[in-house]
Design a protein around this motif. Structure first.
Motif, mmCIF file in Angstrom:
data_model
loop_
_atom_site.group_PDB
_atom_site.id
_atom_site.type_symbol
_atom_site.label_atom_id
_atom_site.label_comp_id
_atom_site.label_asym_id
_atom_site.label_seq_id
_atom_site.Cartn_x
_atom_site.Cartn_y
_atom_site.Cartn_z
ATOM 1 N N SER A 384 0.865 -1.181 0.000
ATOM 2 C CA SER A 384 0.000 0.000 0.000
ATOM 3 C C SER A 384 0.900 1.228 0.000
ATOM 4 O O SER A 384 2.129 1.101 -0.041
ATOM 5 C CB SER A 384 -0.956 0.008 1.199
ATOM 6 N N THR A 385 0.308 2.417 0.068
ATOM 7 C CA THR A 385 1.123 3.628 -0.043
ATOM 8 C C THR A 385 1.469 4.268 1.292
ATOM 9 O O THR A 385 2.551 4.798 1.464
ATOM 10 C CB THR A 385 0.412 4.696 -0.895
ATOM 11 N N ASP A 386 0.525 4.257 2.274
ATOM 12 C CA ASP A 386 0.647 5.071 3.485
ATOM 13 C C ASP A 386 0.700 6.542 3.111
ATOM 14 O O ASP A 386 1.392 7.341 3.750
ATOM 15 C CB ASP A 386 1.859 4.661 4.313
ATOM 16 N N THR A 387 -0.008 6.920 2.069
ATOM 17 C CA THR A 387 -0.025 8.320 1.677
ATOM 18 C C THR A 387 -0.660 9.175 2.766
ATOM 19 O O THR A 387 -1.685 8.813 3.345
ATOM 20 C CB THR A 387 -0.787 8.519 0.360
ATOM 21 N N HIS A 388 -0.041 10.307 3.051
ATOM 22 C CA HIS A 388 -0.627 11.329 3.921
ATOM 23 C C HIS A 388 -1.044 12.536 3.078
ATOM 24 O O HIS A 388 -1.220 13.639 3.592
ATOM 25 C CB HIS A 388 0.368 11.738 5.001
ATOM 26 N N THR A 389 -1.187 12.283 1.797
ATOM 27 C CA THR A 389 -1.550 13.328 0.840
ATOM 28 C C THR A 389 -2.849 12.977 0.125
ATOM 29 O O THR A 389 -3.212 13.609 -0.853
ATOM 30 C CB THR A 389 -0.389 13.517 -0.164
ATOM 31 N N ALA A 390 -3.528 11.927 0.597
ATOM 32 C CA ALA A 390 -4.809 11.473 0.033
ATOM 33 C C ALA A 390 -4.676 10.911 -1.374
ATOM 34 O O ALA A 390 -5.679 10.705 -2.049
ATOM 35 C CB ALA A 390 -5.855 12.591 0.055
ATOM 36 N N THR A 391 -3.438 10.645 -1.815
ATOM 37 C CA THR A 391 -3.213 10.120 -3.163
ATOM 38 C C THR A 391 -3.314 8.596 -3.134
ATOM 39 O O THR A 391 -2.322 7.879 -3.233
ATOM 40 C CB THR A 391 -1.847 10.576 -3.700
ATOM 41 N N ALA A 392 -4.533 8.111 -3.019
ATOM 42 C CA ALA A 392 -4.803 6.687 -2.846
ATOM 43 C C ALA A 392 -4.344 5.889 -4.068
ATOM 44 O O ALA A 392 -4.822 6.109 -5.173
ATOM 45 C CB ALA A 392 -6.301 6.475 -2.621
ATOM 46 N N GLY A 393 -3.418 4.971 -3.858
ATOM 47 C CA GLY A 393 -2.905 4.160 -4.954
ATOM 48 C C GLY A 393 -1.846 4.838 -5.786
ATOM 49 O O GLY A 393 -1.376 4.265 -6.782
ATOM 50 N N GLY A 394 -1.402 6.025 -5.402
ATOM 51 C CA GLY A 394 -0.414 6.774 -6.187
ATOM 52 C C GLY A 394 0.992 6.264 -5.958
ATOM 53 O O GLY A 394 1.825 6.947 -5.354
ATOM 54 N N ALA A 395 1.271 5.055 -6.466
ATOM 55 C CA ALA A 395 2.554 4.394 -6.204
ATOM 56 C C ALA A 395 3.487 4.409 -7.403
ATOM 57 O O ALA A 395 4.500 3.718 -7.405
ATOM 58 C CB ALA A 395 2.303 2.947 -5.762
#
Length: 665
Positions: A384-395
């Motif tokens: 998964s990403t653990d994005t803290h920028t709300a960029t879900a799936g932005g890998a």
């Protein structure tokens, strides 16, 4: 100046709207148009933070769960630049199939009060004021106050002044309802089944900054009244499991749940201790069927130091992939190009705990089973990403916008978060894109992790013919005569060693983000001998390694030959009769440029060029024009030969969940 007010703290309004959404979703659900009895792959992200998380909020991140789900579906969202202004537009290269927003459960109320209204007393709490600033140093001090309150700096968790000035419980209930409502709004109940949204949150426990975090994912709309956090669990993971059982699994209301550990590489050896009781062993097995093997804070499969030529209980040289030099969350302590935390410094290989790494955890599980009769460590793999920028799936490596809001936006990404990466994706094999089908696939561990690309990978073990790859009914036969990834194969007396069927197809890519061919397929075996000693071995089973750079040094276009697909039926040449073992597959793509190489090249500093030092010297003017210090891009010219882990090119990869081979009873 107009402030955004994302939530209303009148709890009944949110709950009434949520109940209406749940009722509509339940009534509308039906079978999907695209149903596959032999299952199909779905790509997703189960680790996503929005402005409801304290560390995203204080990093000027303004998107709520709706924004995260819109991004996951392919829509444009706006993000903060390095100075906190909302100037960056971001869009994923391809929509994903499922997602779960997992904001930090313990501070939902506090963040809501900080972000509510200047007329409330809590809004003026010092931590709230500091969290709303755009000054990086003030934000980082605010972060230290949040983590202190959450018990992550060596003291017990304790509610902050914010909760003395406002009603944190009521505010958290409101936000929890909004998180549920957003999942219902974006979950597709029609027979198109275009997107599945899970309700979830992050359980954030971390003594002395050791990462013991879990993402708690619910199967459906029946969830706990509020997130069970460190304040409810006495800062103990086993108590989290007991509370999830009591409030969900044993509630007789259709609630089902799992917890997914992440970042064991930063766990300081504490993520996977020997179970203290049989109850703990069973609860771990029941509630934690998966682990997150890769995300933006590094990979947790294994670890190999190229400079020393040794690994942490491994000789696998491919274990240098996306390694974080330290072993705890202070790895985030780099500011303006310097590590500001002593705990964030690189950890010697000899001091890096074996069980920070999942391959060693799996091996130790076999040893515990041999000694005690129960293996507590049998998780499958996802990314998964653990994005803290709300960029879900932005890998994706190309056009990576960072995952920490303004803290790693623009030049700050190369300057301060060079060792991080875009993260990975979770892939599950399910009959259809419905919550129930996806969750059941995760529960049975028929899932795999990728480092951000989207190859299609299948892995089975059983009684298979050698020519299974040529059989048009291969998948049906694979299910009929064996088990898929995540399965357990119990041998019977007189059985021949099983054969493993593995097939992979390259990521199809897009016009903007072309994919790489497949380089090779590997199978990793772990086993325990009769004396309780653990062992591992890596086998190349299809394809061949690339021995040159593999990319155009000026454009980063892929140049190495590879395969569009690879398939083989493999039998262990060194079987270990009457001994438990596990096997998982690793799929390697041909070399491609790391995100940092691409961003450095965009700044006119090419890590693949002998002229890199001269280009770096000439980049001073460009750096200052961006508002950065003159040495903002000095990481671009790091020399791989001098590094334990870093290289300017990488091999993107996928890891299947293991298959466990058990000897006859």
């Amino acid at each position: 100046m107009t402030r955004q007010k994302p939530h209303n703290l009148k709890v009944p309004v949110f709950i009434a709207a949520l109940m209406a959404l749940i009722a509509h979703s339940s009534l509308a659900a039906g079978p999907c148009k695209h149903f596959a009895a032999e299952r199909q792959p779905f790509f997703g992200d189960l680790h996503i933070h929005t402005r409801y998380s304290f560390d995203a909020f204080l990093s000027n991140q303004k998107n709520d769960p709706d924004g995260a789900y819109r991004y996951a579906k392919g829509e444009m969202i706006t993000l903060p630049d390095p100075f906190g202004d909302q100037t960056i537009e971001a869009k994923i290269d391809r929509a994903i199939d499922f997602a779960a927003v997992t904001d930090h459960g313990q501070f939902l109320g506090e963040v809501a009060l900080c972000d509510s209204d200047w007329g409330t007393l809590a809004w003026w709490a010092p931590t709230c004021i500091m969290s709303r600033t755009k000054n990086l140093w003030v934000q980082l001090y605010a972060a230290s106050q949040w983590t202190l309150s959450g018990g992550m700096d060596g003291v017990a968790p304790q509610r902050s002044l914010i909760c003395d000035l406002g009603d944190c419980t009521a505010a958290a209930t409101t936000i929890w309802a909004d998180i549920q409502a957003a999942a219902e709004r974006h979950n597709d109940p029609s027979d198109n089944c275009e997107f599945s949204a899970f309700v979830g949150y992050e359980y954030t426990q971390g003594q002395e900054a050791a990462n013991l975090h879990r993402n708690v994912i619910f199967k459906n709309a029946n969830v706990t009244e509020r997130p069970i956090s460190v304040f409810d669990s006495n800062n103990q993971v086993p108590e989290l499991w007991r509370q999830l059982k009591k409030q969900c699994l044993d509630a007789s209301n259709g609630c089902d749940v799992m917890a997914i550990p992440h970042n064991s590489n930063l766990g300081g050896g504490l993520m996977f201790p020997d179970p203290a009781t049989i109850e703990e062993a069973h609860n771990r097995r029941a509630l934690e069927p998966l682990v997150e093997l890769i995300q933006h804070k590094g990979a947790s499969e294994c670890r190999f130091d190229r400079l020393q030529g040794i690994g942490v209980d491994t000789e696998d040289e491919l274990c240098d992939f996306e390694q974080i030099p330290s072993d705890n969350l202070h790895m985030l302590g780099s500011v303006e190009g310097k590590m500001r935390s002593e705990k964030g410094q690189a950890v010697n290989l000899s001091s890096f705990h074996r069980r920070n790494l999942m391959r060693n955890v799996l091996k130790d599980g076999l040893a515990l089973e041999q000694a005690n009769g129960l293996n507590p460590f049998m998780p499958g793999f996802i990314g998964s990403t653990d994005t803290h920028t709300a960029t879900a799936g932005g890998a994706q490596e190309r056009q990576y916008v960072g995952h920490l809001g303004s803290r790693d936006a623009g030049f700050r990404n190369i300057q301060d978060h060079f060792v991080s990466n875009p993260g990975g994706l979770a892939v599950v094999w399910a009959e259809e894109n419905r919550r129930d089908a996806l969750f059941d696939a995760m529960r049975r561990r028929e899932a795999y992790a990728t480092s951000g690309t989207r190859p299609l990978v299948r892995f089975f073990a059983g009684d298979y013919p050698e020519n299974l790859c040529e059989d048009p009914t291969a998948i049906k036969l694979a299910y009929d005569k064996g088990v898929p990834m995540g399965g357990i194969l119990t041998e019977q007396p007189g059985d021949m060693p099983p054969r493993f069927y593995i097939s992979a197809q390259r990521d199809s890519g897009t016009a903007l983000f072309p994919s790489n061919p497949l380089e090779r397929l590997q199978i990793i075996k772990g086993w325990v001998d009769s004396n309780g000693n653990t062992h591992e071995r890596v086998y190349d089973v299809a394809g061949s390694p690339v021995n040159e750079l593999g990319v155009d040094p000026l454009t980063c276009a892929a140049t190495a030959p590879g395969s569009a697909s690879l398939c083989t039926v493999w039998q262990d040449p060194d079987p270990t009769p009457d001994q438990s073992a596990f096997y998982y597959a690793r799929v390697l793509e041909t070399p491609s440029c790391r995100w940092s190489t691409l961003q450095c090249q965009n700044m006119g500093v090419n890590p693949l060029s002998d002229a890199c030092p001269d280009q770096l010297a000439a980049s001073t003017r460009r750096a200052k024009a961006l508002g950065a210090s003159e040495d903002a891009f000095k990481n671009c010219c790091r020399v791989a030969e001098d590094e334990a882990f870093y290289t300017p090119t990488i091999r993107e990869r996928a890891w299947t969940s293991p298959i466990w081979l058990q000897p006859p009873p």
